[in-house]
Design a protein around this motif. Structure first.
Motif, PDB file in Angstrom:
ATOM      1  N   LEU A 162      10.648 -27.978 -41.101  1.00 30.34           N
ATOM      2  CA  LEU A 162       9.802 -26.833 -40.753  1.00 30.34           C
ATOM      3  C   LEU A 162       9.857 -25.758 -41.827  1.00 30.34           C
ATOM      4  N   LEU A 163      11.054 -25.480 -42.301  1.00 31.79           N
ATOM      5  CA  LEU A 163      11.229 -24.455 -43.340  1.00 31.79           C
ATOM      6  C   LEU A 163      10.392 -24.773 -44.567  1.00 31.79           C
ATOM      7  N   PHE A 164      10.519 -25.981 -45.087  1.00 38.15           N
ATOM      8  CA  PHE A 164       9.803 -26.332 -46.312  1.00 38.15           C
ATOM      9  C   PHE A 164       8.308 -26.483 -46.078  1.00 38.15           C
ATOM     10  N   ASN A 165       7.914 -26.927 -44.888  1.00 41.90           N
ATOM     11  CA  ASN A 165       6.482 -27.018 -44.580  1.00 41.90           C
ATOM     12  C   ASN A 165       5.836 -25.638 -44.515  1.00 41.90           C
ATOM     13  N   LEU A 166       6.554 -24.673 -43.947  1.00 43.05           N
ATOM     14  CA  LEU A 166       6.011 -23.329 -43.800  1.00 43.05           C
ATOM     15  C   LEU A 166       5.966 -22.563 -45.115  1.00 43.05           C
ATOM     16  N   THR A 167       6.926 -22.801 -45.982  1.00 44.43           N
ATOM     17  CA  THR A 167       7.103 -21.956 -47.165  1.00 44.43           C
ATOM     18  C   THR A 167       6.909 -22.692 -48.480  1.00 44.43           C
ATOM     19  N   GLY A 168       6.487 -23.936 -48.406  1.00 39.68           N
ATOM     20  CA  GLY A 168       6.469 -24.792 -49.586  1.00 39.68           C
ATOM     21  C   GLY A 168       5.638 -24.322 -50.755  1.00 39.68           C
ATOM     22  N   HIS A 169       4.592 -23.517 -50.505  1.00 37.45           N
ATOM     23  CA  HIS A 169       3.705 -23.089 -51.587  1.00 37.45           C
ATOM     24  C   HIS A 169       3.927 -21.633 -52.013  1.00 37.45           C
ATOM     25  N   MET A 170       5.022 -21.052 -51.580  1.00 39.31           N
ATOM     26  CA  MET A 170       5.249 -19.634 -51.887  1.00 39.31           C
ATOM     27  C   MET A 170       5.954 -19.403 -53.214  1.00 39.31           C
ATOM     28  N   ASN A 171       6.356 -20.482 -53.857  1.00 41.04           N
ATOM     29  CA  ASN A 171       6.949 -20.393 -55.198  1.00 41.04           C
ATOM     30  C   ASN A 171       8.194 -19.509 -55.250  1.00 41.04           C
ATOM     31  N   LEU A 172       9.009 -19.580 -54.217  1.00 44.85           N
ATOM     32  CA  LEU A 172      10.288 -18.879 -54.190  1.00 44.85           C
ATOM     33  C   LEU A 172      11.414 -19.901 -54.081  1.00 44.85           C
ATOM     34  N   LEU A 194      25.119 -32.031 -47.189  1.00 47.43           N
ATOM     35  CA  LEU A 194      23.820 -31.422 -46.921  1.00 47.43           C
ATOM     36  C   LEU A 194      23.129 -31.030 -48.222  1.00 47.43           C
ATOM     37  N   GLU A 195      23.880 -30.486 -49.151  1.00 50.21           N
ATOM     38  CA  GLU A 195      23.307 -30.107 -50.437  1.00 50.21           C
ATOM     39  C   GLU A 195      22.729 -31.318 -51.160  1.00 50.21           C
ATOM     40  N   GLU A 196      23.478 -32.397 -51.203  1.00 49.16           N
ATOM     41  CA  GLU A 196      22.999 -33.621 -51.871  1.00 49.16           C
ATOM     42  C   GLU A 196      21.761 -34.170 -51.179  1.00 49.16           C
ATOM     43  N   LEU A 197      21.767 -34.158 -49.848  1.00 54.50           N
ATOM     44  CA  LEU A 197      20.648 -34.700 -49.092  1.00 54.50           C
ATOM     45  C   LEU A 197      19.364 -33.908 -49.303  1.00 54.50           C
ATOM     46  N   LEU A 198      19.457 -32.569 -49.227  1.00 53.18           N
ATOM     47  CA  LEU A 198      18.265 -31.739 -49.387  1.00 53.18           C
ATOM     48  C   LEU A 198      17.710 -31.806 -50.804  1.00 53.18           C
ATOM     49  N   LYS A 199      18.594 -31.843 -51.793  1.00 54.77           N
ATOM     50  CA  LYS A 199      18.128 -31.930 -53.180  1.00 54.77           C
ATOM     51  C   LYS A 199      17.460 -33.271 -53.454  1.00 54.77           C
ATOM     52  N   GLU A 200      17.921 -34.293 -52.770  1.00 58.36           N
ATOM     53  CA  GLU A 200      17.297 -35.614 -52.928  1.00 58.36           C
ATOM     54  C   GLU A 200      15.954 -35.672 -52.197  1.00 58.36           C
ATOM     55  N   LYS A 201      15.910 -35.143 -50.968  1.00 60.65           N
ATOM     56  CA  LYS A 201      14.690 -35.232 -50.163  1.00 60.65           C
ATOM     57  C   LYS A 201      13.617 -34.271 -50.643  1.00 60.65           C
ATOM     58  N   PHE A 202      14.027 -33.081 -51.103  1.00 62.68           N
ATOM     59  CA  PHE A 202      13.064 -32.062 -51.544  1.00 62.68           C
ATOM     60  C   PHE A 202      13.303 -31.771 -53.029  1.00 62.68           C
ATOM     61  N   GLY A 203      13.245 -32.810 -53.818  1.00 61.58           N
ATOM     62  CA  GLY A 203      13.595 -32.723 -55.240  1.00 61.58           C
ATOM     63  C   GLY A 203      12.745 -31.773 -56.047  1.00 61.58           C
ATOM     64  N   GLY A 204      11.530 -31.488 -55.583  1.00 60.59           N
ATOM     65  CA  GLY A 204      10.661 -30.596 -56.341  1.00 60.59           C
ATOM     66  C   GLY A 204      10.931 -29.120 -56.101  1.00 60.59           C
ATOM     67  N   LYS A 205      11.857 -28.815 -55.212  1.00 61.98           N
ATOM     68  CA  LYS A 205      12.161 -27.428 -54.885  1.00 61.98           C
ATOM     69  C   LYS A 205      13.413 -26.956 -55.619  1.00 61.98           C
ATOM     70  N   GLU A 206      13.449 -25.650 -55.890  1.00 61.43           N
ATOM     71  CA  GLU A 206      14.651 -25.052 -56.473  1.00 61.43           C
ATOM     72  C   GLU A 206      15.607 -24.709 -55.338  1.00 61.43           C
ATOM     73  N   ILE A 207      16.690 -25.481 -55.230  1.00 64.98           N
ATOM     74  CA  ILE A 207      17.627 -25.355 -54.113  1.00 64.98           C
ATOM     75  C   ILE A 207      19.031 -25.098 -54.627  1.00 64.98           C
TER      76      ILE A 207
END
Length: 267
Positions: A162-172, A194-207
Motif C-alpha cells: 500500500l505504501l509504495f502504491n500510494l507514494t510510488g511516483h512522488m520521487n521521494l 526486511l531490509e533485504e526483502l524490500l530492496k529486492e522487491k522494490f529495487g527501483g526505489k531508494e530505500i
C-alpha cells in the motif's frame, strides 16, 4: 487513484488541499472535495432556509476550488453531505472506494491536540483507507523523504505494498526506522531480513534502514524527528494499542511534532 479531501474552507483545509493536488499531479489521481455539515433542527420553520443557505455557500466555494484544480490539470468533483465530519468522511471513502483521505489537522499546539478528539483523529481511528494528516504550517516543498516507523512485530506485506502504491511516483526516498529500546536478536534479525526483502522487491526505489536507540519509544521517536526535519512520518495502523499509546499518553512526542510534520497512516 482517488483522493478524498474534506474541507471547511479554512486555511488549514486549504493547505491540505495543496498537498492533495501535488499528490494528484504525480499519481495522476482525481480529487473529490467534500463539505459536511450537521444541521440542527431546533427551529423547524427556518431549518429548510438555513440548510439552503449553507449548501448554496458551500457549493459556490467548492465549485470555485474545483474549477481552479481543473485548470491545473487535475480531475475534480465535489460533494455536499449532511452529518458529522468523521462519519461522513469514513462512510464515503469506504463506499466509493477512495484510495486516500487528505485532511488538515486542527489547532496549533502540537500533533496530539491536533489529532486526538478532533475530526482528523476520529477519521484516523475509524477509516478503512489510508489518511494523510497535514499540519497547517506544513509546505510540500519542505519534505525530502518518507520516514516509516517500524514496530518489527509481525510486519504485514500488505502495508508495504500500500505504501509504495500510494507514494510510488512522488520521487521521494524511503527511510525505515526502528526505535530500539532493548537488545533483541529476533528483532535485529527481522530488520536485516526486511531490509533485504524490500530492496529486492522494490529495487527501483531508494530505500534506507536505520535504528534509533532510546530508553523508550517516545524518546526515540522524538529524537529521530528532531534529527530529520524533512520527514513525512508514516505509521502502519496494524496495532491499535500501539498507536493509541503514542498519541494518548505521550507529551514528549507532542513536542517533537510542533505541528510541522505530516503524518501518513497506512491502514
Amino acid at each position: 487513484m482517488k483522493i478524498l479531501v474534506p474541507t471547511d474552507f479554512s486555511d488549514n483545509a486549504n493547505n491540505a488541499l495543496e498537498f492533495a493536488k501535488k499528490i494528484a499531479l504525480k499519481e495522476k489521481a482525481s480529487i473529490t472535495l467534500m463539505f459536511a455539515f450537521y444541521a440542527v433542527y431546533d427551529f423547524a420553520a427556518q431549518a429548510t432556509e438555513i440548510v439552503g443557505h449553507i449548501e448554496a455557500d458551500a457549493r459556490k466555494a467548492l465549485k470555485k476550488s474545483s474549477e481552479l484544480g481543473r485548470k491545473e490539470g487535475i480531475e475534480f468533483d465535489y460533494r455536499i453531505v449532511q452529518g458529522t465530519v468523521a462519519s461522513t468522511v469514513t462512510a464515503l471513502a469506504y463506499r466509493d472506494d477512495f484510495d486516500l483521505i487528505v485532511m488538515g489537522t486542527q489547532g496549533a499546539s502540537g500533533i496530539k491536540k491536533a489529532l486526538i478528539g478532533s475530526n482528523t483523529g476520529h477519521v484516523i481511528k475509524e477509516s478503512k483507507v489510508p489518511i494523510l494528516a497535514v499540519p497547517q504550517n506544513a509546505k510540500w516543498e519542505n519534505w525530502s523523504k518518507f520516514s516509516i516507523a517500524l514496530e518489527l512485530d509481525k510486519e504485514d506485506e500488505k502495508f508495504f505494498n500500500l505504501l509504495f502504491n500510494l507514494t510510488g511516483h512522488m520521487n521521494l526516498p524511503y527511510e525505515f526506522f526502528h526505535v530500539k529500546t532493548e537488545n533483541s536478536f529476533e528483532k535485529d534479525l527481522g530488520l536485516i531480513g526486511l531490509e533485504e526483502l524490500l530492496k529486492e522487491k522494490f529495487g527501483g526505489k531508494e530505500i534506507n534502514f536505520m535504528v534509533e536507540s532510546a530508553a523508550d519509544v517516545n524518546t526515540g521517536m522524538e529524537s529521530y524527528l528532531n534529527k530529520n526535519k524533512g520527514a513525512i512520518l508514516v505509521m502502519f495502523y496494524k496495532n491499535k494499542s500501539f498507536f493509541e499509546y503514542l498519541f494518548n499518553r505521550s507529551t514528549s512526542l507532542e513536542m517533537a511534532y510542533h505541528t510541522h510534520v505530516p503524518l501518513l497512516v497506512i491502514k
